[in-house]
Design an enzyme around this catalytic site. Structure first.
Site, mmCIF file in Angstrom:
data_model
loop_
_atom_site.group_PDB
_atom_site.id
_atom_site.type_symbol
_atom_site.label_atom_id
_atom_site.label_comp_id
_atom_site.label_asym_id
_atom_site.label_seq_id
_atom_site.Cartn_x
_atom_site.Cartn_y
_atom_site.Cartn_z
ATOM 1 N N ARG A 5 -16.394 -23.161 -52.544
ATOM 2 C CA ARG A 5 -16.507 -22.321 -51.354
ATOM 3 C C ARG A 5 -15.714 -21.050 -51.613
ATOM 4 O O ARG A 5 -14.773 -21.032 -52.412
ATOM 5 C CB ARG A 5 -15.954 -23.043 -50.128
ATOM 6 C CG ARG A 5 -16.664 -24.361 -49.788
ATOM 7 C CD ARG A 5 -15.985 -25.046 -48.602
ATOM 8 N NE ARG A 5 -16.639 -26.291 -48.225
ATOM 9 C CZ ARG A 5 -16.311 -27.492 -48.690
ATOM 10 N NH1 ARG A 5 -15.310 -27.603 -49.568
ATOM 11 N NH2 ARG A 5 -16.961 -28.574 -48.291
ATOM 12 N N LYS A 10 -11.800 -28.700 -47.677
ATOM 13 C CA LYS A 10 -11.599 -28.874 -46.240
ATOM 14 C C LYS A 10 -10.711 -30.084 -45.973
ATOM 15 O O LYS A 10 -10.769 -31.079 -46.683
ATOM 16 C CB LYS A 10 -12.948 -29.051 -45.539
ATOM 17 C CG LYS A 10 -13.814 -27.797 -45.542
ATOM 18 C CD LYS A 10 -15.105 -28.029 -44.786
ATOM 19 C CE LYS A 10 -15.949 -26.758 -44.727
ATOM 20 N NZ LYS A 10 -17.223 -26.970 -43.997
ATOM 21 N N HIS A 45 -22.141 -18.727 -50.276
ATOM 22 C CA HIS A 45 -22.698 -20.047 -50.009
ATOM 23 C C HIS A 45 -24.027 -20.244 -50.731
ATOM 24 O O HIS A 45 -24.387 -21.373 -51.085
ATOM 25 C CB HIS A 45 -22.861 -20.246 -48.495
ATOM 26 C CG HIS A 45 -22.448 -21.606 -48.043
ATOM 27 N ND1 HIS A 45 -21.174 -22.107 -48.241
ATOM 28 C CD2 HIS A 45 -23.140 -22.597 -47.419
ATOM 29 C CE1 HIS A 45 -21.096 -23.327 -47.750
ATOM 30 N NE2 HIS A 45 -22.280 -23.660 -47.249
ATOM 31 N N ARG A 70 -23.200 -21.490 -54.024
ATOM 32 C CA ARG A 70 -22.820 -22.915 -53.913
ATOM 33 C C ARG A 70 -24.078 -23.780 -53.829
ATOM 34 O O ARG A 70 -24.168 -24.831 -54.472
ATOM 35 C CB ARG A 70 -21.926 -23.085 -52.692
ATOM 36 C CG ARG A 70 -21.459 -24.513 -52.428
ATOM 37 C CD ARG A 70 -20.393 -24.470 -51.316
ATOM 38 N NE ARG A 70 -20.191 -25.749 -50.672
ATOM 39 C CZ ARG A 70 -19.388 -26.704 -51.111
ATOM 40 N NH1 ARG A 70 -18.729 -26.535 -52.251
ATOM 41 N NH2 ARG A 70 -19.229 -27.827 -50.440
ATOM 42 N N HIS A 78 -18.034 -32.947 -50.628
ATOM 43 C CA HIS A 78 -18.609 -33.468 -49.394
ATOM 44 C C HIS A 78 -18.006 -34.831 -49.096
ATOM 45 O O HIS A 78 -17.873 -35.670 -49.992
ATOM 46 C CB HIS A 78 -20.128 -33.619 -49.524
ATOM 47 C CG HIS A 78 -20.863 -32.320 -49.474
ATOM 48 N ND1 HIS A 78 -22.157 -32.169 -49.945
ATOM 49 C CD2 HIS A 78 -20.505 -31.098 -49.010
ATOM 50 C CE1 HIS A 78 -22.547 -30.911 -49.769
ATOM 51 N NE2 HIS A 78 -21.558 -30.252 -49.207
ATOM 52 N N TYR A 104 -29.872 -31.537 -50.460
ATOM 53 C CA TYR A 104 -30.294 -30.779 -51.638
ATOM 54 C C TYR A 104 -31.439 -31.467 -52.372
ATOM 55 O O TYR A 104 -32.218 -30.820 -53.056
ATOM 56 C CB TYR A 104 -29.117 -30.585 -52.591
ATOM 57 C CG TYR A 104 -28.045 -29.704 -52.025
ATOM 58 C CD1 TYR A 104 -28.159 -28.320 -52.051
ATOM 59 C CD2 TYR A 104 -26.913 -30.257 -51.438
ATOM 60 C CE1 TYR A 104 -27.178 -27.515 -51.521
ATOM 61 C CE2 TYR A 104 -25.920 -29.450 -50.901
ATOM 62 C CZ TYR A 104 -26.057 -28.086 -50.941
ATOM 63 O OH TYR A 104 -25.082 -27.302 -50.411
#
Length: 319
Positions: free
Chosen positions: A167, A191, A263, A266, A289, A298
Site C-alpha cells: 500500500r 493495517k 492501488h 497493488r 489480507h 482477484y
C-alpha cells in the site's frame, strides 16, 4: 396529476398504517432532529412500504412478517408497475426507513416483536479490482526517470510498489532498518499494526540500491537526519500525496490512458501473481489480507481473462 394520484393512493391505505408512518416521521423531526432531506426520503420510502404491505393484504404493522419485508426489498430491486428498479444504495436506504418504523412500533408497544431486524440490505455489486496489463506496467516503470535525484527516488518507489504489492502508506512508511538488501526482503507495517515480510524482485532492488546510494544522501542532508527510506526535498519522510503525484507524473509520461493509482499497482501485483500460477493463500500473505475471501476477488479477474483468451483463441469456442 401525479401528485394528486399519490395523495389519493396514500389516503386509500389502511388508517393504522398511515397513522403509524405519520407518527414515526414526526418522531424523526421533533425528537430525533433528522435532517429535512433525510425526512423527505424516508417519507417517500415509508409510503412505498405501506403501499407494498397493503398490496400484500396487511392492514397493520402487527400483521407483518419478515417475508413481507424481504419481498419489499425484492420489489424495490426489480421494480414494480411504472416504477423503475432502485439501485442497491437506494434500496438499502428504504430498508433502513422500514426497519426504523418497526423499531419505533416496538418501542411504542404497537408490535410485540421487530420482524424487520434480521432482514439484510441487498449486497452491492462486486467491484473487480482494476489491474494494468503487464505491458503497461513495464511502460510505466521503464518511463520513470533515473537521471536525477528525484527521478531515482521515483523509479525506486514505483518499482517497489509493483514488486511488493505494498500500500502507498506502507511504502512511504518504510525505514532503512526495514530493508534487507542481502536477503532481498522488506518488512511492511500493514493495517492494524500487523507486519509482514515480503520479497523484493531484482529490478526493484537495483532501483532501490541506486536511489539509496546516489540520491537519498543528497536529500537527507537537507534535513536533520531521517530513518525513512523515501525522503522529500527537505530531507523528511515523503508524504503519501507526493508519492501519488510521482506516480501520476510517470503514468502521464508513459502515455497510459487508464487511470493509474498506487492501488492499481497493488491490484496488478496480485493479479499478475495469480495469472502466473501463485497460490491464492500465498498472495493473501503477501498482500497482508486478514481473510482469504478478500484475496479471492482477484481470482475473478483471472477467470475473466481466461474466458476472454479462450473465446478468441479456441476454434470452437463459439460453436
Amino acid at each position: 396529476m401525479r401528485g394528486a394520484r399519490s395523495v389519493n393512493a396514500w389516503e386509500e391505505l389502511p388508517a393504522a398504517l398511515r397513522e403509524l408512518v405519520t407518527e414515526y416521521v414526526q418522531h424523526l423531526v421533533v425528537e430525533r432532529g433528522t435532517a429535512p432531506s433525510t425526512v423527505d426520503s424516508y417519507s417517500r420510502d415509508l409510503r412505498r412500504y405501506a403501499e407494498h404491505l397493503t398490496a400484500c393484504g396487511v392492514a397493520g404493522l402487527a400483521e407483518v412478517r419478515a417475508e413481507h419485508v424481504s419481498s419489499f426489498v425484492a420489489a424495490l430491486r426489480s421494480g414494480t408497475g411504472d416504477r423503475a428498479p432502485l439501485a442497491p444504495s437506494s434500496t438499502a436506504r428504504a430498508l433502513v426507513a422500514a426497519r426504523g418504523l418497526h423499531r419505533f412500533a416496538l418501542t411504542e408497544g404497537v408490535v410485540e416483536a421487530d420482524v424487520a431486524r434480521e432482514v439484510a440490505p441487498p449486497s452491492p455489486p462486486q467491484r473487480l479490482p482494476k489491474a494494468l496489463p503487464l505491458a503497461e506496467v513495464t511502460r510505466l516503470l521503464d518511463g520513470a526517470s533515473s537521471s536525477d535525484v528525484r527521478g531515482l527516488r521515483e523509479r525506486a518507489l514505483l518499482e517497489l510498489l509493483y514488486s511488493t504489492g505494498a500500500r502507498i502508506s506502507e511504502a512511504v512508511g518504510l525505514d532503512l532498518d526495514d530493508v534487507d538488501r542481502s536477503e532481498r526482503t522488506v518488512v511492511l507495517d500493514g493495517k492494524g499494526g500487523k507486519q509482514r515480510l515480503v520479497p523484493v524482485g531484482r529490478p526493484a532492488l537495483e532501483a532501490l540500491e541506486a536511489y539509496l546510494v546516489r540520491a537519498r544522501p543528497t536529500l537527507v542532508a537537507r534535513g536533520r537526519g531521517s530513518a525513512a527510506v523515501f525522503v522529500n526535498s527537505r530531507g523528511t519522510r515523503l508524504s503519501r500525496q507526493s508519492a501519488w503525484t510521482a506516480l501520476k507524473s510517470a503514468a502521464q509520461r508513459a502515455g497510459l490512458a487508464s487511470e493509474v493509482s498506487p492501488h492499481v499497482l497493488r491490484h496488478s501485483f496480485a493479479t499478475h501473481l495469480l495469472e502466473g500460477g501463485a497460490d491464492v493463500r500465498v498472495v493473501q500473505e503477501l498482500l497482508g489480507h486478514s481473510s482469504v475471501t478478500t484475496t479471492q476477488v482477484y481470482t475473478l479477474v483471472t477467470v475473466r481473462t481466461l474466458r476472454e483468451v479462450y473465446a478468441t483463441a479456441h476454434p470452437r469456442a463459439h460453436g
